[in-house]
Design an enzyme around this catalytic site. Structure first.
Site, mmCIF file in Angstrom:
data_model
loop_
_atom_site.group_PDB
_atom_site.id
_atom_site.type_symbol
_atom_site.label_atom_id
_atom_site.label_comp_id
_atom_site.label_asym_id
_atom_site.label_seq_id
_atom_site.Cartn_x
_atom_site.Cartn_y
_atom_site.Cartn_z
ATOM 1 N N CYS A 115 -1.817 -1.922 17.424
ATOM 2 C CA CYS A 115 -2.764 -2.516 16.482
ATOM 3 C C CYS A 115 -3.022 -3.945 16.939
ATOM 4 O O CYS A 115 -3.240 -4.168 18.128
ATOM 5 C CB CYS A 115 -2.233 -2.441 15.049
ATOM 6 S SG CYS A 115 -0.603 -3.172 14.806
ATOM 7 N N ARG A 174 0.898 -2.484 11.827
ATOM 8 C CA ARG A 174 0.256 -1.229 11.427
ATOM 9 C C ARG A 174 0.652 -0.091 12.362
ATOM 10 O O ARG A 174 0.835 1.056 11.937
ATOM 11 C CB ARG A 174 -1.263 -1.403 11.390
ATOM 12 C CG ARG A 174 -1.768 -2.254 10.252
ATOM 13 C CD ARG A 174 -3.260 -2.516 10.347
ATOM 14 N NE ARG A 174 -3.598 -3.486 11.378
ATOM 15 C CZ ARG A 174 -4.834 -3.844 11.699
ATOM 16 N NH1 ARG A 174 -5.868 -3.287 11.082
ATOM 17 N NH2 ARG A 174 -5.058 -4.744 12.640
#
Length: 285
Positions: A239, A244
């Site tokens: 990410c 994430r």
């Protein structure tokens, strides 16, 4: 793990999937220790992601300091570690680093702090009981080095036909319309597939119910299937810097996908290395 499961564990009540041995509860955040002191789940230690990441790229710290940090918090490879946070992916980031280091059993409180409050559970304020440092981690660090890849490893594996890079960024980030952070150049790694991570750096709406609990992993896998992402491939999630992507790693791990990893540096490192982005990140995303 649910809030009711955790409460039962704290009360020594019989429950399924109980830890086999010693277990620890840790709240994870970034510059959020005062919020933890103001109220947290009873017995929870606090760990800051700044203890295991280092600027300017926010990659994981080197093995010896990482081992020292985990021992300082009383964590060993055979400790079951239950993590929770307050609305971002800090617990997943730390959890993925713990697995990389060699902790065998890492669990997440589904819905985090808010799920505990919604369940009407007790909280405590101030510092937790003193943490007893561990003396021996129990395995070399990292014990699972293939879980967390650097830029050279990612570049080499990207060239292999069985490898799929998966961008756990929003559609606008993936398409170079928005950078996601004020210090990032818009763009994404060429050839990567979009991981259907619609939302922003703090909350992937596609992967959660409205109350913040996680959708069934099979439902998320169905979204990934739309982008030709599946468990029979070698998957590298990334990410902006890893938060994430670490969440996606846990979803894939719960699905039993055997060949999964996180590219630690993410688009921040890749863009600086290959695209000449020299903006200096002022804070961890």
């Amino acid at each position: 793990m649910t809030a009711h499961w955790l409460a039962a564990l704290q009360q020594n009540r019989p429950l399924s999937a109980a830890p086999a041995g010693e277990w620890r509860l840790v709240e994870v955040g970034f510059n959020a220790k005062e919020s933890w002191r103001a109220g947290h789940i009873p017995g929870a230690d606090y760990m800051d992601t700044g203890e295991v990441e280092s600027p300017p790229l926010w990659n994981v710290i080197s093995p010896q300091p990482l081992r020292h940090t985990l021992l300082k918090h009383g964590l060993r490879a055979d400790t079951t570690v239950i993590l929770y946070g307050r609305g971002n992916y800090a617990p997943e980031r730390l959890g993925q680093i713990l697995l990389y280091a060699g902790v065998k059993d890492v669990r997440l409180l589904d819905g985090g702090w808010q799920s505990w409050l919604r369940a009407g559970m007790a909280q405590e304020k101030g510092n937790a009981s003193s943490v007893v440092a561990a003396k021996n981690f129990g395995t070399p660090v990292p014990a699972q080095a293939d879980f967390l890849l650097d830029i050279e490893q990612t570049s080499q594996m990207r060239a292999l036909p069985e490898t799929v890079l998966v961008s756990i960024r929003s559609w606008l980030e993936y398409n170079g319309i928005a950078s996601g952070y004020d210090y990032l150049t818009p763009g994404d790694i060429p050839g990567a597939r979009w991981g259907m991570a619609e939302g922003d750096s703090q909350y992937i709406a596609n992967f959660h119910h409205p109350d913040g609990t996680v959708r069934a992993p099979a439902e998320i896998a169905a979204l990934w299937h739309q982008q030709q992402i599946s468990g029979d491939q070698r998957i590298i999630f990334y990410c902006g810097t890893g938060w994430r992507a670490s969440f996606a790693f846990f979803i894939a791990r719960s699905l039993g996908w055997p060949n999964i990893a996180v590219y630690d540096g993410g688009w921040l490192e890749w863009s600086q290395h290959f695209c000449g982005n020299t903006n200096d990140p002022a804070e961890n995303p």
